[in-house]
Motif scaffolding. Structure first.
Motif, mmCIF file in Angstrom:
data_model
loop_
_atom_site.group_PDB
_atom_site.id
_atom_site.type_symbol
_atom_site.label_atom_id
_atom_site.label_comp_id
_atom_site.label_asym_id
_atom_site.label_seq_id
_atom_site.Cartn_x
_atom_site.Cartn_y
_atom_site.Cartn_z
ATOM 1 N N GLN A 58 0.815 -1.212 0.000
ATOM 2 C CA GLN A 58 0.000 0.000 0.000
ATOM 3 C C GLN A 58 0.853 1.269 0.000
ATOM 4 O O GLN A 58 1.946 1.304 0.575
ATOM 5 C CB GLN A 58 -0.918 0.023 1.226
ATOM 6 N N THR A 59 0.312 2.308 -0.593
ATOM 7 C CA THR A 59 0.931 3.624 -0.502
ATOM 8 C C THR A 59 0.571 4.253 0.837
ATOM 9 O O THR A 59 -0.297 3.752 1.573
ATOM 10 C CB THR A 59 0.446 4.532 -1.635
ATOM 11 N N SER A 60 1.205 5.353 1.136
ATOM 12 C CA SER A 60 0.943 6.009 2.423
ATOM 13 C C SER A 60 -0.478 6.554 2.519
ATOM 14 O O SER A 60 -0.977 6.808 3.625
ATOM 15 C CB SER A 60 1.946 7.146 2.635
ATOM 16 N N SER A 61 -1.157 6.723 1.383
ATOM 17 C CA SER A 61 -2.537 7.221 1.406
ATOM 18 C C SER A 61 -3.570 6.107 1.541
ATOM 19 O O SER A 61 -4.765 6.381 1.669
ATOM 20 C CB SER A 61 -2.820 8.029 0.131
ATOM 21 N N GLN A 62 -3.115 4.857 1.479
ATOM 22 C CA GLN A 62 -4.015 3.717 1.646
ATOM 23 C C GLN A 62 -3.884 3.159 3.066
ATOM 24 O O GLN A 62 -2.899 3.419 3.775
ATOM 25 C CB GLN A 62 -3.681 2.637 0.618
ATOM 26 N N ARG A 63 -4.878 2.377 3.473
ATOM 27 C CA ARG A 63 -4.846 1.883 4.848
ATOM 28 C C ARG A 63 -5.640 0.589 4.977
ATOM 29 O O ARG A 63 -6.381 0.196 4.081
ATOM 30 C CB ARG A 63 -5.374 2.922 5.835
ATOM 31 N N GLU A 64 -5.432 -0.067 6.117
ATOM 32 C CA GLU A 64 -6.088 -1.315 6.511
ATOM 33 C C GLU A 64 -5.639 -2.464 5.605
ATOM 34 O O GLU A 64 -4.463 -2.542 5.244
ATOM 35 C CB GLU A 64 -7.609 -1.147 6.564
ATOM 36 N N ALA A 65 -6.517 -3.430 5.292
ATOM 37 C CA ALA A 65 -6.162 -4.636 4.529
ATOM 38 C C ALA A 65 -5.129 -5.481 5.273
ATOM 39 O O ALA A 65 -4.179 -6.008 4.693
ATOM 40 C CB ALA A 65 -5.651 -4.285 3.135
ATOM 41 N N GLY A 66 -5.316 -5.590 6.581
ATOM 42 C CA GLY A 66 -4.342 -6.305 7.400
ATOM 43 C C GLY A 66 -4.302 -7.799 7.143
ATOM 44 O O GLY A 66 -5.282 -8.409 6.714
ATOM 45 N N ILE A 67 -3.138 -8.398 7.420
ATOM 46 C CA ILE A 67 -2.958 -9.855 7.354
ATOM 47 C C ILE A 67 -2.999 -10.337 8.802
ATOM 48 O O ILE A 67 -1.975 -10.380 9.480
ATOM 49 C CB ILE A 67 -1.622 -10.206 6.661
ATOM 50 N N TRP A 68 -4.214 -10.656 9.264
ATOM 51 C CA TRP A 68 -4.405 -10.812 10.699
ATOM 52 C C TRP A 68 -4.889 -12.187 11.137
ATOM 53 O O TRP A 68 -4.949 -12.466 12.348
ATOM 54 C CB TRP A 68 -5.388 -9.755 11.204
ATOM 55 N N ALA A 69 -5.232 -13.085 10.222
ATOM 56 C CA ALA A 69 -5.772 -14.388 10.623
ATOM 57 C C ALA A 69 -4.764 -15.157 11.472
ATOM 58 O O ALA A 69 -3.549 -15.109 11.228
ATOM 59 C CB ALA A 69 -6.143 -15.210 9.396
ATOM 60 N N ALA A 70 -5.252 -15.888 12.449
ATOM 61 C CA ALA A 70 -4.373 -16.651 13.347
ATOM 62 C C ALA A 70 -3.497 -17.636 12.583
ATOM 63 O O ALA A 70 -2.366 -17.923 12.990
ATOM 64 C CB ALA A 70 -5.212 -17.388 14.392
ATOM 65 N N GLN A 71 -3.994 -18.155 11.464
ATOM 66 C CA GLN A 71 -3.232 -19.116 10.659
ATOM 67 C C GLN A 71 -2.021 -18.471 9.995
ATOM 68 O O GLN A 71 -1.065 -19.163 9.646
ATOM 69 C CB GLN A 71 -4.144 -19.725 9.599
ATOM 70 N N GLY A 72 -2.062 -17.180 9.781
ATOM 71 C CA GLY A 72 -0.921 -16.440 9.282
ATOM 72 C C GLY A 72 -0.720 -16.533 7.797
ATOM 73 O O GLY A 72 -0.893 -15.552 7.060
ATOM 74 N N MET A 73 -0.343 -17.713 7.304
ATOM 75 C CA MET A 73 0.042 -17.885 5.897
ATOM 76 C C MET A 73 0.114 -19.364 5.607
ATOM 77 O O MET A 73 0.038 -20.209 6.503
ATOM 78 C CB MET A 73 1.409 -17.245 5.646
ATOM 79 N N SER A 74 0.325 -19.691 4.344
ATOM 80 C CA SER A 74 0.743 -21.034 3.947
ATOM 81 C C SER A 74 1.924 -20.880 3.000
ATOM 82 O O SER A 74 2.141 -19.806 2.431
ATOM 83 C CB SER A 74 -0.401 -21.810 3.294
ATOM 84 N N ILE A 75 2.701 -21.932 2.847
ATOM 85 C CA ILE A 75 3.916 -21.880 2.028
ATOM 86 C C ILE A 75 3.970 -23.156 1.208
ATOM 87 O O ILE A 75 3.852 -24.262 1.748
ATOM 88 C CB ILE A 75 5.176 -21.754 2.905
ATOM 89 N N ASP A 76 4.145 -23.016 -0.117
ATOM 90 C CA ASP A 76 4.153 -24.210 -0.966
ATOM 91 C C ASP A 76 5.547 -24.833 -1.036
ATOM 92 O O ASP A 76 6.522 -24.315 -0.455
ATOM 93 C CB ASP A 76 3.587 -23.902 -2.355
ATOM 94 N N GLY A 77 5.647 -25.944 -1.744
ATOM 95 C CA GLY A 77 6.887 -26.681 -1.806
ATOM 96 C C GLY A 77 8.010 -25.950 -2.506
ATOM 97 O O GLY A 77 9.189 -26.319 -2.364
ATOM 98 N N SER A 78 7.687 -24.927 -3.255
ATOM 99 C CA SER A 78 8.703 -24.109 -3.918
ATOM 100 C C SER A 78 9.110 -22.905 -3.085
ATOM 101 O O SER A 78 9.918 -22.085 -3.534
ATOM 102 C CB SER A 78 8.188 -23.643 -5.282
ATOM 103 N N GLY A 79 8.526 -22.783 -1.911
ATOM 104 C CA GLY A 79 8.874 -21.673 -1.031
ATOM 105 C C GLY A 79 8.082 -20.413 -1.247
ATOM 106 O O GLY A 79 8.410 -19.365 -0.678
ATOM 107 N N ASN A 80 7.003 -20.468 -2.070
ATOM 108 C CA ASN A 80 6.137 -19.311 -2.251
ATOM 109 C C ASN A 80 5.199 -19.168 -1.060
ATOM 110 O O ASN A 80 4.698 -20.158 -0.526
ATOM 111 C CB ASN A 80 5.330 -19.443 -3.534
ATOM 112 N N VAL A 81 4.935 -17.933 -0.685
ATOM 113 C CA VAL A 81 4.147 -17.609 0.505
ATOM 114 C C VAL A 81 2.773 -17.108 0.074
ATOM 115 O O VAL A 81 2.670 -16.247 -0.819
ATOM 116 C CB VAL A 81 4.864 -16.541 1.350
#
Length: 781
Positions: free
Chosen positions: A248-271
């Motif tokens: 985001q630019t400084s004029s944009q806001r929110e869109a947080g990555i907040w889920a308890a699960q966080g993320m997933s990562i595939d076998g090639s290391g992509n997030v």
């Protein structure tokens, strides 16, 4: 350090310790009430990241089936603050974190605190509308099993200038890893955007891949201030933040990555991450792609956190205005490179991992979950055992199984089953059951459902749980994070190992002489129990595990089991702690006792004559270093193990010494050796076996014409800790195919196997004294 060395010279003329010619059996001392042993864990494959693996399946495929409706054992350990993170498990240790910036290592089988470290000063305040106060470590850490290091991120004070830091501790002792802590104070967009802890919460679970630890950030409850979606990467070796994603630019806001699960990562290391509602471009209707502010989307990032592709529902801005976050749950990775995403709106989007699809580019035409009401529907994380994805539908108060087609297009899903009547937390799968917690109300309840949705387990818990709480599992144990504690529940049941055609009978002996049946072996009706820890060794009579003798420190031999063996003649050293071990002759009519100086003394039982007198044996006058004694099958002699790892031949009258041991572990001057196993088929000219060291390591030895035994490659190991006590090899073992069990100081029994062999079944039940060095011997047959 392990060396091969020549054995010590054998003393041909030895001063024998005086022995009564007809000593009466010594009566046991008064019974001492010792800690009641509890059931201990049969450790599984571990649970080292949120929902088990980087795909976030929440599924341990190695666990044994669980059929019991109630746990066979349970413990609860109170911690020093609120617990929001999922516990993690590795090598018999449960890792838990608190909002006091504390990291705990708990014993998996008992819940005892192995170590506890407060890594920083937590921040005693509420941010925005968050209920968390103080703020410390909220997110689920991650363990690197290859290095036995745990990584965690916490907020640290002072309150006037808080900052996030990453911590890395060695699992063995809680010591800080060099290069840590690392400050997480990134900037982005040419320095115009900074990560401000006052508006940025770190709730999402950490991820580990590509030699980096990845950390997501969102906003606090209430969406206060100008927070942004962040993912930062820190090298696993520490130093400083190396990669940053903040779109985001400084004029944009929110869109947080907040889920308890966080993320997933595939076998090639992509997030893969998902974002919540945004508050800039999302404020106008209809949705205008040119104003997209990264709200309510799914994003694929490279290992260096470069955005590779994205997806957003076509109504992304409408979802933002209705507070229906896509990112209330993180992406999960399914078979055939399909990404599963749901959220507050009770829709499912199936995405192709290669290219997520852009606006409205999901692969399934129908997205609504018919059995889950829209609005604050799904949070936290999911679990996956093909073809079913398991979700917690909070809006309808039910755990739900969705059968997902990840094969031929068009992709889609149907509801397989629902199980309602409570508000569930994010589920996991262990032992063929789907586990979830009741959210809200105190105390909470742990539920286990079978694959058809039938309730199998209902287990009450001591406390309530926080929102988004999810259990972890290992080897049939379920570990539950509660308000300020962790509970472990043992549901594991394993068939006992077999000794021939029958289940083995296995026993542990404690330092007070108590003989405890393991794995549902028959109870012992008669056992010595001393008023102080005098037991030095115990062995079963040949072929009869439930009958045998316990050796005390003074040389006294005490029967256990029925019918009792009655010692007739044996050495005795009143008040002198010098007896160390003994061995039966193969007919069980007597045997040989070993004293600490290396002296070997015959004994007899049930009125039988004494065995032949030993004439050649090692002797260390005044040096209490002799540890264990073995006997060859032909009873012509055997070997003595000293505490440094030396293995010395001995012989009885009329026989030559067995062959010298050519190769063996040796630790000069260090009390390292704990036990020895001699191949039952060994002869005086061909000898091999294994020595156990104090950390749990196995060291093969051999001599004469014998080849080197196979290396024992699967076994417990406690780096830097003196915990290993004894070995028991299954009767089918030989030097090229060895399997069995290792006893730790607290009574834990751990399977081991040589190269090319499968581990034997874990022992389901055994005596256990958490934190107390009481276990002395292990035997069976």
């Amino acid at each position: 350090m392990k060396h091969a060395r020549a054995p010590l010279l054998i003393a041909l003329a030895v001063t024998l310790v005086p022995m009564p010619t007809a000593a009466a059996p010594r009566a046991p001392a008064a019974v001492r009430s010792i800690v009641t042993p509890g059931a201990a864990a049969s450790f599984g494959a571990g649970w080292t990241t949120y929902h088990h693996d980087n795909a976030r399946t929440g599924y341990d495929a190695t666990a044994p089936s669980i059929t019991s409706p109630s746990p066979s054992a349970q413990w609860n350990t109170g911690l020093d603050g609120n617990v929001y993170a999922e516990p993690l498990i590795w090598n018999g240790v449960v890792i838990a974190v608190t909002e006091n910036d504390s990291i705990y290592a708990l014993d998996e089988g008992s819940g005892a605190v192995v170590w506890h470290k407060v890594v920083g000063a937590s921040v005693a305040t509420h941010y925005c509308s968050s209920e968390i106060n103080p703020v410390g470590i909220t997110s689920t850490p991650v363990i690197d099993p290859s290095t036995s290091i745990v990584y965690a991120v916490g907020l640290v004070g002072p309150i006037s200038s808080p900052k996030y830091q990453m911590f890395a501790l060695n699992l063995s002792d809680g010591s800080t890893v060099a290069g840590f802590p690392v400050d997480i104070t990134p900037t982005a967009q040419g320095g115009t955007v900074t990560l401000d802890p006052a508006v940025s919460e770190q709730r999402g679970a950490l991820g580990l891949a590509n030699g980096h630890v990845y950390v997501p950030f969102g906003g606090w409850l209430g969406d206060c201030g100008d927070y942004h979606p962040w993912v930062v990467g820190v090298p696993a070796t520490g130093g400083a933040v190396s990669n940053v994603y903040e779109p985001q630019t400084s004029s944009q806001r929110e869109a947080g990555i907040w889920a308890a699960q966080g993320m997933s990562i595939d076998g090639s290391g992509n997030v893969y991450v998902a974002t919540g509602n945004a508050g800039s471009g999302s404020s106008s209707l209809p949705c205008n792609a040119s104003l997209y502010d990264h709200g309510n989307g799914v994003f694929k990032l490279s290992s260096t956190l470069v955005e590779l592709s994205y997806f957003a529902p076509s109504d992304w801005c409408t979802l933002s205005q209705a507070d229906q976050d896509v990112g209330s749950i993180a992406p999960s990775l399914l078979n055939n490179s399909i990404v599963f995403q749901t959220g507050k709106s009770a829709q499912v989007w199936l995405l192709n991992a290669g290219a997520l699809g852009g606006f409205g580019g999901q692969a399934n035409p129908n997205t609504a979950i018919s059995t889950c009401s829209s609005g604050d529907a799904v949070f936290g994380g999911a679990a996956y055992v093909a073809p079913d994805v398991y979700i917690a539908c909070n809006s309808s108060g039910s755990l739900q199984a969705l059968s997902v087609n990840t094969g031929c297009p068009p992709l889609g899903f149907t509801t397989h089953w629902t199980a309602g009547g409570f508000t569930p937390g994010p589920p996991i799968v262990e032992g063929d059951l789907i586990w979830t917690l009741s959210i809200g109300g105190s105390p909470s309840t742990l539920y286990g459902f079978d694959a058809a949705g039938s309730l199998v387990v209902t287990a009450g818990l001591p406390q309530g749980v926080h929102h988004f709480a999810t259990p972890a599992a290992d080897g049939g144990w379920i570990f539950v994070p509660q308000s300020t504690s962790i509970t472990g529940l043992d549901f594991a049941t394993y068939p006992p190992p077999t000794c021939g055609a029958n289940p083995c009978q296995i026993y542990t002996v404690d330092a007070y002489g108590g003989v405890h049946p393991d794995d549902f072996s028959p109870a012992i009706s008669n056992e010595p129990t001393f008023s102080s820890p005098l037991a030095r060794a115990a062995h079963m009579a040949p072929g009869t595990p439930a009958v045998g003798l316990v050796l005390d420190a003074y040389g006294g031999l005490h029967p256990y089991g029925t019918p009792a063996i009655v010692p007739s003649q044996f050495p005795y050293y009143a008040g002198v702690d010098i007896a160390r071990d003994f061995v039966f002759v193969h007919g069980g009519t007597g045997g040989y006792e070993l004293d600490g100086y290396g002296g070997i003394h015959p004994f007899s039982v049930n009125g039988n004559p004494l065995p032949p007198v030993p004439v050649n044996y090692p002797y260390f006058p005044g040096n209490d270093v002799a540890k264990k004694i073995t006997l060859l099958a032909d009873q012509s002699g055997g070997y003595v193990l000293d505490v440094y790892g030396g293995i010395h031949p001995w012989a009885v009258s009329g026989h030559a010494l067995p062959a010298a041991i050519a190769q063996y572990g040796y630790w000069a001057g260090a009390n390292v050796a704990r036990d020895i196993w001699l191949d039952p088929a060994a002869t005086a000219a061909s000898i091999s076996g294994y020595v156990l060291d104090l950390h749990g390591g196995f060291h093969p030895f051999w001599g004469g014409s014998a080849p080197a035994p196979a290396a024992v490659v699967n076994h417990p190991y406690w780096t830097g800790r003196d915990l290993a006590r004894a070995l028991w090899f299954l009767p089918s073992s030989n030097p090229s195919a060895a399997t069995g069990y290792e006893l730790d100081a607290y009574g834990g029994i751990h399977p081991f196997a040589a190269s090319g062999q499968s581990l034997p079944n874990p022992i389901s039940q055994y005596a256990y004294w958490s934190g107390q060095d009481l276990a002395q011997a292990l035997f069976g047959g």
